[in-house]
Design an enzyme around this catalytic site. Structure first.
Site, short mmCIF file in Angstrom:
data_model
loop_
_atom_site.label_atom_id
_atom_site.label_comp_id
_atom_site.label_asym_id
_atom_site.label_seq_id
_atom_site.Cartn_x
_atom_site.Cartn_y
_atom_site.Cartn_z
N GLY A 230 0.93 -1.24 0.09
CA GLY A 230 0.00 0.19 -0.06
C GLY A 230 0.87 1.26 -0.07
O GLY A 230 0.39 2.11 0.47
N HIS B 228 -8.84 35.00 -5.63
CA HIS B 228 -10.16 34.44 -5.06
C HIS B 228 -11.12 34.04 -5.85
O HIS B 228 -11.60 34.83 -6.82
CB HIS B 228 -10.41 35.39 -3.77
CG HIS B 228 -11.90 35.04 -3.22
ND1 HIS B 228 -11.83 34.10 -2.22
CD2 HIS B 228 -13.00 35.42 -3.26
CE1 HIS B 228 -13.02 33.86 -1.67
NE2 HIS B 228 -13.58 34.55 -2.20
#
Ligand SMILES: Cc1cc2nc3c(=O)[nH]c(=O)nc-3n(C[C@H](O)[C@H](O)[C@H](O)COP(=O)(O)OP(=O)(O)OC[C@H]3O[C@@H](n4cnc5c(N)ncnc54)[C@H](O)[C@@H]3O)c2cc1C
Length: 469
Positions: A186, A448
């Site tokens: 993993g 933004h």
């Protein structure tokens, strides 16, 4: 058949055309060297052909399919998609991999780097043979060499590659989406490919030997990824020791142990990705005095110079993380050293990224590593849930953490788990490399709404002036 008994003279020879080799070759050519690059298989190496790039393509296809079926209801988009995996594979191979490898070949030619096809073998410290197809041999002599021969998947006992026991290359090139897939290991590769197939509809089980998947990342980052995996029905077993795979022809039985208890799973394929070993054994390097460690990694100084002065080694065959950006970086340093420039490696920022759902990225030092180095640091976290862009993407899982010195707020490390982590974190790399402090980040206007603002918000947190938390 010997083609050329007389050696062809080269200035700098590069062996291997992966992200280490091709970048080193182009940079050496830019610095005025007469350069040739030798490649036995494919231009672009593992990364472009059977690594970074095709895996990211499959991950993207997985997202497209998964979102079409499960991820879009919240936006009021109701659809049920079907998958033509042959088309997925064609897109990955022809539009992504071939475009990129063709581009690299073009760049090499543009920089007048001679491309030599064949397998290189060092017969002397200034001479190598290239064995081409049809058993042809050609001798080359060189002043400097950069060895960038990369790595190969490790095969483990009981899991002989072939048939239904596959390595990462096999997993990238499957002709069908497995109904059931077992992944042994993993780490980043296993977690990425396992997640990609889970998104494409496979029932995926990960067997990881250590106590956590993605063992190179901190626990709290991995917890977020693991939650996402479980939500997709992935089964994760840690401290699981893979014992044996039995190929039943139309399926494979995988035997494993957890806490000494024997278990087995029947699946369509078992993907083994427990690590990679360096391609350094059949190059003739030891005979000419190039020193290696017990794992077959070549010992190098801070310019990539081996124990033989004019031979350099870079990428997966030298110690450190086996990552494409590390290989390319080392390639540039080695080329600069050959050009007589005062270059040296500095791994302060070395990024580690996993393209899981969500992505994880770690740059510079963790808090623990910083403290071990004697730095007086503090960590500050900002949750993605506080970011307008993440909210509008409906992907608010995760956080960004900055590790900064207490006294003057210099950023020494950053970790993020969440949407866009692979890109957002480039700014952290710049901050650490340039020795910036949190104030430098907060004084920078961030567009933004953007995920990039998470960096500014976290930096404000470092200064004790958080607006959005
Ligand atoms: C599935 C997968 C996903 C990955 N994803 C990422 C990722 O997202 N990001 C990341 O940073 N890294 C990733 N990696 C790791 C990355 O691919 C390697 O770190 C990188 O390719 C190493 O580059 P390199 O130049 O050292 O060697 P390689 O890319 O391995 O290239 C070496 C080249 O040398 C050639 N060669 C070997 N011996 C000889 C010889 N004797 N003569 C001539 N040629 C020879 C080989 O054929 C090969 O083309 C991934 C790897 C895998 C397997």
């Amino acid at each position: 058949m010997v083609v050329g008994a007389m050696a062809i003279e080269l200035d700098t020879v590069v062996v291997g055309a992966g992200p280490g080799g091709y970048v080193a070759a182009i940079r050496a050519a830019e610095d005025g060297q007469k350069v040739a690059i030798i490649e036995r298989e494919y231009i672009g190496g593992v990364c472009l052909n059977v690594g970074c790039i095709p895996s990211k393509a499959l991950i993207q296809a997985g997202h497209a399919y998964h979102n079409a079926n499960h991820g879009s209801e919240i936006f009021g988009v109701d659809s049920k998609a079907t998958l033509d995996f042959t088309k997925t594979q064609e897109w990955k191979d022809n539009k992504v991999v071939k475009t990129l490898t063709g581009g690299v070949e073009m760049l090499l030619k543009k920089h007048k780097v001679q491309i030599i096809r064949g397998e290189a073998y060092f017969n002397g410290s200034h001479e190598l043979t290239v064995m081409g197809k049809d058993d042809t041999h050609q001798l080359y002599s060189f002043n400097n060499a950069i060895v960038a021969t990369g790595s190969t998947p490790i095969q483990i006992k009981g899991f002989k590659f072939g048939g239904r026991v596959i390595d990462s290359t096999g997993a990238l090139n499957l002709k069908e989406v497995p109904k059931k897939l077992v992944v042994i290991g993993g780490g980043v590769i296993g977690s990425e490919l396992g997640s990609a197939y889970a998104n494409l509809g496979s029932q995926v089980t990960i067997l990881e030997g250590s106590a956590q998947i993605l063992p190179n990342f901190e626990k709290d980052l991995v917890a977020v990824v693991q939650k996402g995996m479980k939500a997709k029905g992935m089964d994760i077993h840690v401290k699981a020791m893979a014992k044996e795979a039995i190929d039943n022809g139309d399926s494979v039985t995988v035997k494993y142990e957890v806490d000494g208890k024997a278990n087995e799973i029947v699946a369509d394929y078992v993907l083994v990705c427990v690590g990679r070993r360096p391609n350094t054994s059949n190059l003739g390097l030891e005979a000419i005095g190039v020193k290696m460690n017990e794992r077959g990694l070549i010992e190098v100084d801070n310019q990539g110079r081996t124990s033989v002065d004019h031979i350099f080694a870079i990428g997966d065959i030298v110690p450190g993380a086996a990552l494409a950006h590390k290989a390319s970086y080392e390639g540039k340093v080695a080329a600069a050293a050959i050009a007589g420039k005062p270059a040296a490696v500095d791994y302060r920022v070395m990024p580690s990224v996993a393209f899981t759902d969500p992505e994880v990225a770690s740059y510079g030092l963790t808090e623990k590593q910083a403290k071990e180095k004697g730095l007086n640091v503090k960590s500050t976290k900002f949750p993605l849930a506080g970011n307008g862009r993440a909210l509008s993407l409906n992907q608010t899982e995760g956080f960004l953490r900055l590790v900064a010195t207490k006294e003057d707020h210099v950023i020494v490390g950053a970790q993020m788990v969440g949407v866009g982590a692979s890109d957002v974190m480039a700014e952290a790399g710049l901050a650490i490399e340039a020795g910036m402090n949190a104030e430098d980040i907060t004084l920078t206007i961030h567009g933004h709404p953007s995920l990039g603002e998470i960096m500014m918000d976290t930096a404000e947190g470092v200064l004790g002036q958080a607006i959005h938390m």
